[in-house]
Write a protein that holds these residues in place. Structure first.
Motif, PDB file in Angstrom:
ATOM      1  N   THR A  22       0.830  -1.206   0.000  1.00 42.98           N
ATOM      2  CA  THR A  22       0.000   0.000   0.000  1.00 42.98           C
ATOM      3  C   THR A  22       0.863   1.254   0.000  1.00 42.98           C
ATOM      4  N   ILE A  23       1.917   1.257   0.813  1.00 44.86           N
ATOM      5  CA  ILE A  23       2.850   2.391   0.832  1.00 44.86           C
ATOM      6  C   ILE A  23       3.523   2.540  -0.530  1.00 44.86           C
ATOM      7  N   ALA A  24       3.904   1.424  -1.126  1.00 50.15           N
ATOM      8  CA  ALA A  24       4.524   1.477  -2.458  1.00 50.15           C
ATOM      9  C   ALA A  24       3.566   2.078  -3.475  1.00 50.15           C
ATOM     10  N   MET A  25       2.299   1.699  -3.387  1.00 51.46           N
ATOM     11  CA  MET A  25       1.305   2.229  -4.325  1.00 51.46           C
ATOM     12  C   MET A  25       1.215   3.745  -4.217  1.00 51.46           C
ATOM     13  N   PHE A  26       1.224   4.280  -2.995  1.00 50.08           N
ATOM     14  CA  PHE A  26       1.150   5.724  -2.823  1.00 50.08           C
ATOM     15  C   PHE A  26       2.442   6.406  -3.278  1.00 50.08           C
ATOM     16  N   GLY A  27       3.588   5.767  -3.047  1.00 50.80           N
ATOM     17  CA  GLY A  27       4.837   6.334  -3.543  1.00 50.80           C
ATOM     18  C   GLY A  27       4.847   6.428  -5.057  1.00 50.80           C
ATOM     19  N   TYR A  28       4.417   5.356  -5.725  1.00 47.17           N
ATOM     20  CA  TYR A  28       4.322   5.383  -7.181  1.00 47.17           C
ATOM     21  C   TYR A  28       3.307   6.447  -7.633  1.00 47.17           C
ATOM     22  N   ALA A  29       2.200   6.575  -6.890  1.00 49.99           N
ATOM     23  CA  ALA A  29       1.158   7.528  -7.272  1.00 49.99           C
ATOM     24  C   ALA A  29       1.676   8.962  -7.226  1.00 49.99           C
ATOM     25  N   VAL A  30       2.505   9.277  -6.219  1.00 53.73           N
ATOM     26  CA  VAL A  30       3.068  10.623  -6.130  1.00 53.73           C
ATOM     27  C   VAL A  30       3.964  10.900  -7.332  1.00 53.73           C
ATOM     28  N   GLU A  31       4.794   9.921  -7.700  1.00 51.20           N
ATOM     29  CA  GLU A  31       5.654  10.132  -8.869  1.00 51.20           C
ATOM     30  C   GLU A  31       4.830  10.266 -10.138  1.00 51.20           C
ATOM     31  N   PHE A  32       3.771   9.491 -10.255  1.00 48.12           N
ATOM     32  CA  PHE A  32       2.918   9.583 -11.445  1.00 48.12           C
ATOM     33  C   PHE A  32       2.241  10.949 -11.520  1.00 48.12           C
ATOM     34  N   ALA A  33       1.775  11.458 -10.372  1.00 49.61           N
ATOM     35  CA  ALA A  33       1.024  12.708 -10.367  1.00 49.61           C
ATOM     36  C   ALA A  33       1.917  13.933 -10.530  1.00 49.61           C
ATOM     37  N   PRO A  75      14.331  19.956 -28.514  1.00 50.46           N
ATOM     38  CA  PRO A  75      14.978  19.490 -27.296  1.00 50.46           C
ATOM     39  C   PRO A  75      13.963  18.962 -26.301  1.00 50.46           C
ATOM     40  N   ALA A  76      14.395  18.002 -25.515  1.00 49.63           N
ATOM     41  CA  ALA A  76      13.507  17.447 -24.497  1.00 49.63           C
ATOM     42  C   ALA A  76      13.150  18.525 -23.490  1.00 49.63           C
ATOM     43  N   GLU A  77      11.901  18.467 -23.011  1.00 46.65           N
ATOM     44  CA  GLU A  77      11.462  19.439 -22.018  1.00 46.65           C
ATOM     45  C   GLU A  77      12.305  19.304 -20.766  1.00 46.65           C
ATOM     46  N   PRO A  78      12.749  20.402 -20.167  1.00 40.88           N
ATOM     47  CA  PRO A  78      13.596  20.300 -18.982  1.00 40.88           C
ATOM     48  C   PRO A  78      12.898  19.538 -17.879  1.00 40.88           C
ATOM     49  N   PRO A  79      13.640  18.710 -17.152  1.00 45.21           N
ATOM     50  CA  PRO A  79      13.030  17.953 -16.067  1.00 45.21           C
ATOM     51  C   PRO A  79      12.395  18.896 -15.046  1.00 45.21           C
ATOM     52  N   ARG A  80      11.188  18.541 -14.621  1.00 47.30           N
ATOM     53  CA  ARG A  80      10.490  19.301 -13.601  1.00 47.30           C
ATOM     54  C   ARG A  80      10.072  18.347 -12.484  1.00 47.30           C
ATOM     55  N   THR A  81      10.230  18.722 -11.251  1.00 45.00           N
ATOM     56  CA  THR A  81       9.955  17.900 -10.068  1.00 45.00           C
ATOM     57  C   THR A  81      10.686  16.578 -10.130  1.00 45.00           C
ATOM     58  N   ALA A  82      11.809  16.532 -10.863  1.00 44.36           N
ATOM     59  CA  ALA A  82      12.536  15.276 -10.991  1.00 44.36           C
ATOM     60  C   ALA A  82      13.064  14.804  -9.648  1.00 44.36           C
ATOM     61  N   GLY A  83      13.501  15.754  -8.799  1.00 46.11           N
ATOM     62  CA  GLY A  83      14.106  15.373  -7.539  1.00 46.11           C
ATOM     63  C   GLY A  83      13.127  14.751  -6.561  1.00 46.11           C
ATOM     64  N   ARG A  84      12.169  15.554  -6.098  1.00 43.27           N
ATOM     65  CA  ARG A  84      11.257  15.071  -5.065  1.00 43.27           C
ATOM     66  C   ARG A  84      10.382  13.927  -5.542  1.00 43.27           C
ATOM     67  N   ALA A  85       9.792  14.087  -6.716  1.00 39.35           N
ATOM     68  CA  ALA A  85       8.910  13.040  -7.222  1.00 39.35           C
ATOM     69  C   ALA A  85       9.677  11.743  -7.474  1.00 39.35           C
ATOM     70  N   ALA A  86      10.902  11.862  -7.998  1.00 43.79           N
ATOM     71  CA  ALA A  86      11.699  10.662  -8.243  1.00 43.79           C
ATOM     72  C   ALA A  86      12.036   9.947  -6.937  1.00 43.79           C
ATOM     73  N   TRP A  87      12.250  10.733  -5.882  1.00 46.08           N
ATOM     74  CA  TRP A  87      12.511  10.096  -4.593  1.00 46.08           C
ATOM     75  C   TRP A  87      11.302   9.309  -4.115  1.00 46.08           C
ATOM     76  N   PHE A  88      10.115   9.814  -4.352  1.00 45.18           N
ATOM     77  CA  PHE A  88       8.915   9.056  -3.995  1.00 45.18           C
ATOM     78  C   PHE A  88       8.831   7.770  -4.812  1.00 45.18           C
ATOM     79  N   GLY A  89       9.215   7.851  -6.092  1.00 40.27           N
ATOM     80  CA  GLY A  89       9.220   6.641  -6.908  1.00 40.27           C
ATOM     81  C   GLY A  89      10.208   5.616  -6.392  1.00 40.27           C
ATOM     82  N   ARG A  90      11.411   6.067  -6.021  1.00 45.63           N
ATOM     83  CA  ARG A  90      12.393   5.139  -5.454  1.00 45.63           C
ATOM     84  C   ARG A  90      11.896   4.565  -4.125  1.00 45.63           C
ATOM     85  N   PHE A  91      11.236   5.396  -3.342  1.00 42.83           N
ATOM     86  CA  PHE A  91      10.662   4.924  -2.085  1.00 42.83           C
ATOM     87  C   PHE A  91       9.599   3.851  -2.349  1.00 42.83           C
TER      88      PHE A  91
END
Length: 341
Positions: A22-33, A75-91
């Motif tokens: 369940t925690i993993a699902m919410f972590g993935y959801a934050v990165e998706f959103a 050019p690819a769009e500059p990364p946005r929220t890559a840091g915090r959201a990516a950490w939620f994905g890793r979590f």
């Protein structure tokens, strides 16, 4: 003789697994959103951007700058929220790994508590299928930049495992005499493994249909932000072609395992009931699932059927699996009524 301490440990680890998933699902959801413009999503969208350079009969796209040497890829769009959201994905990944380890420990403790293999009833079968599905997704997301889709995978895992731990749960105990066979090791284990892989393939099939539906509506001239429910989710998903390839590979991998499980079941039936096939309800629906998945693999290789039509057949295949697992076991009695409910 059942070891009550190991049985209690197994139940505790089941709760740990459900909470971790369940925690993993919410972590993935934050990165998706919030991380759709992050590194993971940018890598997933890069091939789609490259394909937009040329349109029509080789002319440049409207948004591609032109130089004397020819069209230039935007050019690819500059990364946005890559840091915090990516950490939620890793979590989310870490939580999914913890959940899978806890679930493996749950099954091992239950097996040692009852001194048998831990897939002798419906609760244990679903538990094995869920951990196989989770491990399959961890492997897929480690090899492809689709980690942020984990919320769609963990949702059915949490639901199925929660249902298994409540409605389907039975206390650890010895096997029914009819199941006390070495064929249980082979037939049921391969069946549960294939169901776990088909689960991930079914989820990706649904996501592919959403993305393909979104692309079709955009091509028809609808605004990008208003394609209609549920296809609006599609604009946040990877390219349809990539989803379709992952879907096919998972089904192509699971189908031979499912075929082997059915063959082993027929051999076991001959040893137990003196006939290979008797059109028992479970046998019939297992065969229906096999036919549907075979039709998907054939349709995928057939011009005019590959794409959304084939993906719809794959979704239908997993529906037949769920009917076989739940409806048949609950509503129909037969020689395979061993769930202990």
């Amino acid at each position: 003789m059942t070891d009550p301490q190991l049985a209690d440990l197994s139940n505790t680890l089941l709760v740990v697994a459900i909470v971790a998933y369940t925690i993993a699902m919410f972590g993935y959801a934050v990165e998706f959103a919030f991380g759709r413009k992050g590194v993971v999503a940018a890598r997933a969208a890069a091939p789609a951007r490259a394909k937009r350079v040329l349109v029509g009969a080789g002319g440049p796209s409207e948004d591609a700058p032109v130089s004397p040497a020819g069209p230039v890829t935007p050019p690819a769009e500059p990364p946005r929220t890559a840091g915090r959201a990516a950490w939620f994905g890793r979590f989310g990944v870490a939580a999914a790994v913890i959940g899978a380890l806890a679930q493996i420990g749950c099954l091992a403790a239950r097996g040692f508590a009852a001194d048998r293999v831990p897939w002798g009833n419906m609760y244990e079968f679903v538990s094995v299928a869920c951990v196989v599905g989770t491990v399959t997704w961890l492997v897929v997301s480690a090899r492809r930049p689709v980690r942020y889709l984990g919320m769609f995978v963990m949702l059915p895992v949490v639901l199925l495992l929660g249902l298994a731990g409540t409605v389907l749960y039975v206390d650890a105990g010895p096997l029914m005499p009819a199941l006390d066979s070495y064929w249980l090791w082979i037939h049921v284990s391969t069946a549960s493994i294939s169901v776990g892989i088909f689960l991930i393939g079914g989820v990706l099939s649904v996501l592919y249909l959403l993305r393909e539906g979104y692309d079709r509506r955009i091509a028809a001239g609808r605004p990008a932000k208003a394609p209609g429910f549920p296809f609006g989710v599609g604009r946040h998903l990877p390219a349809a072609a990539g989803l379709e390839r992952m879907t096919f590979r998972l089904h192509a991998f699971a189908f031979p395992i499912w075929t082997f499980a059915i063959i082993c079941g027929a051999i076991w039936a001959e040893a137990a009931w003196s006939r290979y096939w008797g059109w028992d309800p479970k046998e019939t629906w297992a065969f229906i699932s096999w036919v549907v998945y075979a039709a998907y693999l054939h349709a995928r290789a057939t011009t005019g059927w590959r794409g959304p039509r084939a993906a719809a057949i794959a979704v239908l295949g997993f529906v037949t699996m769920m009917i076989n697992l739940y409806v048949i076991n609950f509503a129909v009695s037969g020689l395979h009524s061993y769930s202990g409910l």
